[in-house]
Design a protein around this motif. Structure first.
Motif, PDB file in Angstrom:
ATOM      1  N   THR A  48       0.829  -1.187   0.000  1.00 14.72           N
ATOM      2  CA  THR A  48       0.000   0.000   0.000  1.00 14.72           C
ATOM      3  C   THR A  48       0.874   1.251   0.000  1.00 14.72           C
ATOM      4  OG1 THR A  48      -1.930   1.038   1.050  1.00 14.72           O
ATOM      5  CG2 THR A  48      -0.259   0.119   2.536  1.00 14.72           C
ATOM      6  N   GLY A  49       0.230   2.401  -0.143  1.00 16.85           N
ATOM      7  CA  GLY A  49       0.971   3.666  -0.183  1.00 16.85           C
ATOM      8  C   GLY A  49       0.194   4.693  -0.972  1.00 16.85           C
ATOM      9  N   GLY A  50       0.545   5.938  -0.793  1.00 15.49           N
ATOM     10  CA  GLY A  50      -0.155   7.015  -1.480  1.00 15.49           C
ATOM     11  C   GLY A  50       0.108   7.014  -2.973  1.00 15.49           C
ATOM     12  N   TRP A  52       3.143  -3.797   3.781  1.00 12.49           N
ATOM     13  CA  TRP A  52       4.301  -2.964   3.452  1.00 12.49           C
ATOM     14  C   TRP A  52       3.816  -1.625   2.922  1.00 12.49           C
ATOM     15  CZ3 TRP A  52       8.504  -6.286   0.509  1.00 12.49           C
ATOM     16  CH2 TRP A  52       8.923  -7.345   1.347  1.00 12.49           C
ATOM     17  N   TYR A  53       4.333  -0.564   3.510  1.00  8.60           N
ATOM     18  CA  TYR A  53       3.979   0.797   3.101  1.00  8.60           C
ATOM     19  C   TYR A  53       5.091   1.373   2.231  1.00  8.60           C
ATOM     20  CZ  TYR A  53       3.188   5.883   3.716  1.00  8.60           C
ATOM     21  OH  TYR A  53       2.995   7.234   3.514  1.00  8.60           O
ATOM     22  N   VAL A  54       4.769   1.619   0.980  1.00  6.68           N
ATOM     23  CA  VAL A  54       5.737   2.247   0.077  1.00  6.68           C
ATOM     24  C   VAL A  54       5.630   3.756   0.298  1.00  6.68           C
ATOM     25  CG1 VAL A  54       6.440   2.582  -2.322  1.00  6.68           C
ATOM     26  CG2 VAL A  54       5.463   0.382  -1.601  1.00  6.68           C
ATOM     27  N   TYR A  55       6.720   4.333   0.781  1.00  9.04           N
ATOM     28  CA  TYR A  55       6.700   5.752   1.166  1.00  9.04           C
ATOM     29  C   TYR A  55       7.602   6.593   0.270  1.00  9.04           C
ATOM     30  CZ  TYR A  55       7.780  10.064   3.587  1.00  9.04           C
ATOM     31  OH  TYR A  55       7.973  11.391   3.869  1.00  9.04           O
ATOM     32  N   ALA A  56       7.087   7.752  -0.118  1.00  4.62           N
ATOM     33  CA  ALA A  56       7.891   8.794  -0.761  1.00  4.62           C
ATOM     34  C   ALA A  56       7.330  10.121  -0.280  1.00  4.62           C
ATOM     35  CB  ALA A  56       7.815   8.699  -2.286  1.00  4.62           C
ATOM     36  N   PRO A  57       8.166  11.139  -0.103  1.00 10.33           N
ATOM     37  CA  PRO A  57       7.670  12.444   0.370  1.00 10.33           C
ATOM     38  C   PRO A  57       6.626  13.011  -0.591  1.00 10.33           C
ATOM     39  CG  PRO A  57      10.076  12.375   0.395  1.00 10.33           C
ATOM     40  CD  PRO A  57       9.614  11.147  -0.315  1.00 10.33           C
ATOM     41  N   GLU A  58       5.712  13.782  -0.036  1.00  8.03           N
ATOM     42  CA  GLU A  58       4.590  14.309  -0.834  1.00  8.03           C
ATOM     43  C   GLU A  58       5.056  15.099  -2.055  1.00  8.03           C
ATOM     44  OE1 GLU A  58       1.146  17.428   0.089  1.00  8.03           O
ATOM     45  OE2 GLU A  58       0.993  15.627   1.325  1.00  8.03           O
ATOM     46  N   SER A 101      -4.153   9.207   5.468  1.00  8.25           N
ATOM     47  CA  SER A 101      -3.018  10.009   5.937  1.00  8.25           C
ATOM     48  C   SER A 101      -1.767   9.154   6.097  1.00  8.25           C
ATOM     49  CB  SER A 101      -3.360  10.651   7.278  1.00  8.25           C
ATOM     50  OG  SER A 101      -3.463   9.635   8.270  1.00  8.25           O
ATOM     51  N   GLU A 102      -0.618   9.808   6.040  1.00  8.91           N
ATOM     52  CA  GLU A 102       0.650   9.105   6.279  1.00  8.91           C
ATOM     53  C   GLU A 102       0.647   8.467   7.661  1.00  8.91           C
ATOM     54  OE1 GLU A 102       3.962  11.742   5.718  1.00  8.91           O
ATOM     55  OE2 GLU A 102       3.712  11.803   3.538  1.00  8.91           O
ATOM     56  N   GLU A 103       0.031   9.154   8.635  1.00  9.34           N
ATOM     57  CA  GLU A 103      -0.005   8.641  10.016  1.00  9.34           C
ATOM     58  C   GLU A 103      -0.701   7.278  10.066  1.00  9.34           C
ATOM     59  OE1 GLU A 103       0.863  12.792  10.024  1.00  9.34           O
ATOM     60  OE2 GLU A 103      -0.889  11.789   9.160  1.00  9.34           O
ATOM     61  N   LEU A 104      -1.798   7.139   9.294  1.00  9.81           N
ATOM     62  CA  LEU A 104      -2.517   5.851   9.271  1.00  9.81           C
ATOM     63  C   LEU A 104      -1.627   4.762   8.687  1.00  9.81           C
ATOM     64  CD1 LEU A 104      -5.255   4.241   9.566  1.00  9.81           C
ATOM     65  CD2 LEU A 104      -5.617   4.758   7.157  1.00  9.81           C
ATOM     66  N   PHE A 105      -0.958   5.064   7.568  1.00 10.96           N
ATOM     67  CA  PHE A 105      -0.075   4.074   6.941  1.00 10.96           C
ATOM     68  C   PHE A 105       1.041   3.652   7.906  1.00 10.96           C
ATOM     69  CE2 PHE A 105      -1.474   6.003   2.727  1.00 10.96           C
ATOM     70  CZ  PHE A 105      -2.148   4.872   2.290  1.00 10.96           C
TER      71      PHE A 105
END
Length: 200
Positions: A7-9, A131-137, A164-168
């Motif tokens: 998952t991820g934004g 797994w949270y795929v993260y990249a800055p907004e 929200s990022e907090e939820l992820f």
């Protein structure tokens, strides 16, 4: 066999991560949007229910569902919950059946599940890990404008509707940072996965 929810934004690079994993590990990839589209085809489990709920006007001349008309009917009239109720439980059932079949075949590898609402739809209880795929907004915005041609307005409107990022961060077991330059991307992703797999 390990079942992993990805998952991820929007714009975080989930597809990139999936392609790296598929290249380096034995992988079965279950993309819930693709499964949903398959279930909307004539004769499939969501087809008749969608026609019943949203009417014959969502059909093309050949009997298939016109997804643009369907989404317009759902999103334009605040009926998204009705759309989700028709489709999501059936997608979940299809995913569970595929996982059961892989277990029966003694599949050894990663089963990746990608869904827009992975956390909200309760997939956590059928995954070994999320797994949270993260990249800055800002980086995500840049990617969406460059790679998909989105306007600032479209990017902002999509991002406002997402979790929200907090939820992820709170819900996921592993955060995979996908914020490196394209030339270093694969190496950067693999280094993190191997470190995580080794429990470090």
């Amino acid at each position: 066999m390990k079942v992993i929810g990805i998952t991820g934004g929007v714009g975080a690079g989930k597809s990139t991560v999936v392609s790296v994993i598929k290249k380096h590990f034995q992988t079965e990839y279950l993309h819930c949007d693709v499964i949903a589209h398959e279930l909307m085809e004539p004769g499939q489990s969501a087809y008749l229910e969608l026609l019943e709920v949203f009417g014959e006007s969502i059909k093309n001349d050949d009997g298939t569902i016109n997804r643009s008309r369907l989404y317009e009917a759902a999103f334009g009239a605040n009926r998204v919950e009705e759309l989700n109720a028709c489709v999501h439980p059936k997608v979940r059932t299809a995913v569970e059946e595929r996982i059961a079949a892989l277990r029966a075949e003694d599949f050894q590898g990663f089963v990746l599940i990608e869904a827009a609402l992975l956390i909200e739809a309760g997939y956590k209880d059928i995954c070994d890990e999320l797994w949270y795929v993260y990249a800055p907004e800002e980086l995500r915005k840049e990617r969406l404008k460059q790679n998909r041609g989105y306007t600032d307005e479209k990017v902002d409107s999509i991002m406002k509707r997402q979790a929200s990022e907090e939820l992820f961060f709170a819900q996921c077991d592993f955060v995979l940072y996908n914020d490196s330059a394209p030339k270093d991307c694969e190496r950067h992703i693999m280094a993190q996965i191997i470190k995580h797999q080794n429990g470090r």
